[in-house]
Enzyme design. Structure first.
Site, PDB file in Angstrom:
ATOM      1  N   GLN A 270      25.329  50.459  62.843  1.00 31.02           N
ATOM      2  CA  GLN A 270      24.663  51.690  63.301  1.00 31.02           C
ATOM      3  C   GLN A 270      25.688  52.779  63.633  1.00 31.02           C
ATOM      4  O   GLN A 270      25.403  53.965  63.517  1.00 31.02           O
ATOM      5  CB  GLN A 270      23.795  51.414  64.532  1.00 31.02           C
ATOM      6  CG  GLN A 270      22.532  50.638  64.258  1.00 31.02           C
ATOM      7  CD  GLN A 270      22.715  49.159  64.416  1.00 31.02           C
ATOM      8  OE1 GLN A 270      23.805  48.632  64.211  1.00 31.02           O
ATOM      9  NE2 GLN A 270      21.666  48.452  64.788  1.00 31.02           N
TER      10      GLN A 270
ATOM     11  N   ASP B 124      18.899  49.449  76.153  1.00 30.03           N
ATOM     12  CA  ASP B 124      17.562  49.041  75.701  1.00 30.03           C
ATOM     13  C   ASP B 124      16.693  48.542  76.844  1.00 30.03           C
ATOM     14  O   ASP B 124      15.465  48.472  76.721  1.00 30.03           O
ATOM     15  CB  ASP B 124      17.670  47.965  74.623  1.00 30.03           C
ATOM     16  CG  ASP B 124      18.091  48.600  73.309  1.00 30.03           C
ATOM     17  OD1 ASP B 124      19.271  48.950  73.188  1.00 30.03           O
ATOM     18  OD2 ASP B 124      17.225  48.791  72.440  1.00 30.03           O
TER      19      ASP B 124
HETATM   20  O1  MRU Z   1      19.025  47.582  67.184  1.00 28.71           O
HETATM   21  P1  MRU Z   1      19.029  49.061  67.458  1.00 28.71           P
HETATM   22  O2  MRU Z   1      19.777  49.840  66.446  1.00 28.71           O
HETATM   23  O3  MRU Z   1      17.643  49.586  67.707  1.00 28.71           O
HETATM   24  O4  MRU Z   1      19.826  49.168  68.843  1.00 28.71           O
HETATM   25  C1  MRU Z   1      19.915  50.423  69.444  1.00 28.71           C
HETATM   26  C2  MRU Z   1      20.763  50.451  70.656  1.00 28.71           C
HETATM   27  O5  MRU Z   1      21.289  49.448  71.089  1.00 28.71           O
HETATM   28  C3  MRU Z   1      20.849  51.771  71.377  1.00 28.71           C
HETATM   29  O6  MRU Z   1      22.058  51.860  72.074  1.00 28.71           O
HETATM   30  C4  MRU Z   1      19.681  51.905  72.382  1.00 28.71           C
HETATM   31  O7  MRU Z   1      18.474  51.576  71.789  1.00 28.71           O
HETATM   32  C5  MRU Z   1      19.608  53.274  72.949  1.00 28.71           C
HETATM   33  S1  MRU Z   1      19.071  54.504  71.777  1.00 28.71           S
HETATM   34  C6  MRU Z   1      18.971  55.955  72.674  1.00 28.71           C
END
Ligand code: MRU
Length: 348
Positions: free
Chosen positions: A195, A236
């Protein structure tokens, strides 16, 4: 009703998401109006980021309610809820929509609530960005005119792609860039789904913010050499004791930051705080498919570098203990202790 963000569009008829598994190679908008397609899009991270999955699920539910009875709406809420287990924003958004007494729920009410959630998320991002930038400039004693660039290290993607607004940790970075013009960001590529490399590097480029992409295992070296002034990540789920779940790899960054005396900030909206969760030990951690670690599959092609016989451990998130956090940056303030944070939320 129209809702629009960097990676999400709803025009009253169709729900479309920018397929984040195909960035940065191609910008493909997918029609995921059909609820099963949205469930798949959330599971496969076509739409991702804690705040955005909550909003995407809310829009799906409110739109489906136009042609469904209350039992069907409640069943759909259950399916959306199960799509990903860790980000509490998903549960919080659906709970807010399901808060009507039996027999009192209408599609119009759900739509109004969804519109409010979307607008709120944009406002929460703005507040987090301003609070974080104020705190950094005050605490790290940066004089916008005179000092060298502030080097910030970030992990995963927390920007416009992951929220309805400017983002959380990336929102702060964006704000600091706007205010000082002297920001440089180290972008952790964020194995296994990249990501950071695919999405944050892309967003940094869109925002014209100077940045350098690194592999996750290079952070220690940079910190040892004094190249990192601050680590900033999203979250999260934040537990009552301040422990928080975020993309796997965050915990190791927090340990490195403590060892090298680098401030470690976690940014998120109050919708990411789980008041029912006493500590990080209670946060459910999503386990992902082995193929994500054996190789890559997607817009870049299909490459496997590990034997398919290799057993894999692939948690999507890890939990960082509160003791490693310098400050929690929320929309309603910057807190240096979890009890202050919880007081501020419960007092609201
Ligand atoms: O698995 P993902 O790509 O959804 O994980 C996203 C994250 O860990 C982000 O840091 C979190 O969701 C915050 S987004 C503002």
């Amino acid at each position: 009703m129209k809702l629009e963000s960097m990676s999400f569009r709803y025009d009253g008829e169709k729900i479309c998401v920018l397929d984040q598994t195909r960035l940065p190679q191609e910008k493909v908008w997918l029609d995921v109006t059909e609820p099963d397609l949205m469930v798949e899009a959330i599971r496969s991270l076509r739409v991702r980021g804690a705040p955005l999955i909550g909003l995407a699920a809310a829009v799906t539910l409110a739109h489906a309610a136009k042609d469904a009875n209350e039992d069907q709406v409640r069943a759909l809420a259950g399916r959306l809820r199960e799509a990903r287990p860790t980000a509490v924003n998903l549960m919080n958004a659906l709970d807010r929509l399901m808060n009507f007494a039996p027999g009192e729920m209408t599609a119009e009410q759900l739509m109004n609530e969804t519109r409010a959630l979307f607008a709120e998320d944009q406002m929460l991002c703005e507040r987090i960005s301003a609070n974080g930038a104020d705190w950094v400039l005050k605490t790290l004693a940066r004089d916008p005119a005179g000092e060298p660039s502030l080097n910030i290290l970030t992990h995963c993607n927390t920007g416009g792609l992951a929220t309805a607004g400017v983002g959380t940790a990336i929102g702060i970075i964006r704000e600091l860039h706007k205010r000082t013009g002297r920001i440089h960001v180290y972008v952790d590529e964020t194995r296994p789904l990249l990501q950071g490399g695919r999405l944050t590097a892309w967003e940094m480029n869109e925002l014209s913010i100077p940045h350098t992409l690194i592999c996750d295992n290079m952070a220690a070296l940079l910190m040892r050499d004094g190249q990192v002034d601050c680590v900033m990540v999203g979250c999260d789920r934040i537990a009552r004791n301040g422990d928080f779940a975020n993309k796997v790899g965050t915990y190791s960054l927090a340990i490195l930051a403590r060892h090298h005396n680098v401030p470690f900030l976690v940014a998120g909206p109050n919708t990411t705080v789980d008041l029912k969760c006493a500590s990080g030990r209670e946060i459910p951690i999503e386990q992902r498919p082995t193929a994500e670690v054996h190789g890559v599959k997607g817009a870049f092609g299909d490459v496997r570098w590990a034997p398919s016989t290799a057993p894999v451990f692939n948690p999507a998130f890890d939990v960082t203990p509160a003791e490693l956090v310098t400050a929690w940056v929320l929309d309603n303030g910057v807190f240096t202790s979890p009890s202050e944070l919880i007081r501020a939320i419960e007092g609201e």
